[in-house]
Scaffold this active site. Structure first.
Site: not given
Length: 398
Positions: A66, A149, A189, A231, A337
């Site tokens: 990410t 964030y 996930h 992403d 990923h």
């Protein structure tokens, strides 16, 4: 008379320039695999793609994680250049570990110029409603408007705020806006890419994107170019294929070991000799069955360059195998990923708006090319060396 003509020409030039000024809204849907539109049904995103351009896939940089990829999208650089080489990593010079978001507390982790800085430095206001490291004070600057964030915020609030930014008076209005949604990745996930939970998350985000695009048309008169990206994609992983890191018997008094799930990164400590590092590497190569020891040539081809954040040894896996330190009874199937770029790791790229052509085939491409594309749309001059190439996406600009 000549002076009057000069003034009129100058005014005409300013009017043409103003008419050509474009706005970019960049939305990241974390973990949205290239085929989710068809697999899980995303009619709004499909319709937006029909109005503009959709690529066959968006290839992530290595590793397909990410934070490295979000930074590559907004810098046009490989992770070795922008500094965030994984979600978590070690720096042998600093003798410190980085974990996601540490750039907010210490922006020296980032060695780059993100698109919002490029815009602000050239008089274009930028706004970010979540983007990894977007609130970090990079080069002494932040976007004009931003949200931390890590602060929880309902997804619809993000849509509302982006529309409100676009409705600001021209002098205060940002021409670059970034937004971010994580729910598709989270469900991927936990339950795997083909689960009904991911399908539900895709439908939720699809509704939000459809609402955003409709409200931009209904509530603003700004020439907005909407770019949808992700992403990385997602692969299925299984508990039975997980590799026990403890069974590798790596001496942690001699080596810093960072488990990135799809990769194991091994850094020698200050007192560890080169011979000891090579001995460990040779032993791991002999043990390798479910994993590989990445070669220097392979790492170089993936854009990894020498530096204090490059591990001395990198162990890599392929789906459905991953590294773990969890006991067997705590291991679960799911998705992840971080593997080498493959179709499962390919993300989404859709672009539409007044500056974007409609239709036409666009082959899969690396996400490092999005930065110069956005700079071109915004009329910005590049100020740093990048790995991306403006020529890749130039054909889709009107």
């Amino acid at each position: 008379m000549k002076q009057l003509v000069g003034v009129l020409l100058a005014l005409a030039c300013l009017q043409v320039q103003a008419a050509e000024e474009q706005t970019v809204v960049l939305i990241s849907i974390d973990g949205f695999r290239h085929d989710y539109i068809e697999l899980h049904g995303a009619p709004n995103i499909a319709k937006i793609a029909e109005q503009g351009v959709r690529s066959d896939g968006l290839m992530p940089v290595y590793p397909s994680k990410t934070f490295p990829n979000h930074l590559s999208i907004v810098t046009g650089q490989y992770p070795s250049k922008h500094g965030i080489v994984d979600n978590n990593f070690y720096d042998t010079e600093r003798q410190q570990r980085y974990k996601m978001g540490d750039g907010v507390k210490d922006s020296t982790w980032l060695t780059t110029l993100p698109i919002w800085n490029l815009a602000e430095f050239q008089g274009v206001k930028a706004a970010t409603f979540f983007w990894p490291e977007s609130e970090a004070r990079i080069n002494g600057r932040t976007p004009s408007y931003y949200f931390n964030y890590s602060t929880p915020a309902p997804n619809r609030q993000r849509i509302n705020q982006m529309v409100e930014w676009l409705k600001l008076p021209e002098a205060a209005r940002p021409r670059l806006i970034t937004g971010y949604f994580s729910i598709v990745d989270t469900m991927g996930h936990r339950f795997g890419p083909e689960s009904h939970q991911v399908a539900k998350a895709v439908k939720h985000v699809d509704e939000l994107i459809g609402e955003l695009w409709q409200r931009i048309h209904d509530e603003t008169d700004v020439p907005v170019n909407l770019i949808l990206v992700s992403d990385h994609g997602m692969s299925q992983i299984t508990a039975q294929d997980m590799i026990d890191v403890n069974a590798l018997n790596i001496n942690e008094d001699m080596f810093e070991v960072v488990n990135a799930q799809t990769r194991l990164m091994i850094y020698p400590k200050e007192e560890t000799t080169e011979q000891q590092t090579q001995e460990l590497k040779q032993r791991l190569m002999q043990q390798a069955a479910q994993f590989v020891v990445e070669s220097e040539q392979q790492l170089a081809q993936l854009g990894v360059t020498d530096g204090p954040r490059k591990p001395a040894i990198v162990l890599g896996t392929q789906a459905p195998a991953t590294f773990t330190t969890r006991p067997q009874d705590q291991r679960k199937d799911g998705g992840t990923h971080g593997f080498h770029s493959s179709r499962d790791m390919d993300g989404l790229f859709v672009a539409t708006g007044p500056a974007i052509k409609q239709g036409g085939e666009l082959k899969r491409f690396s996400n490092i090319h999005i930065y110069p594309f956005m700079a071109k749309l915004l009329g910005l001059e590049l100020m740093t060396e990048i790995d991306g190439d403006a020529a890749v996406l130039a054909p889709i600009i009107r």
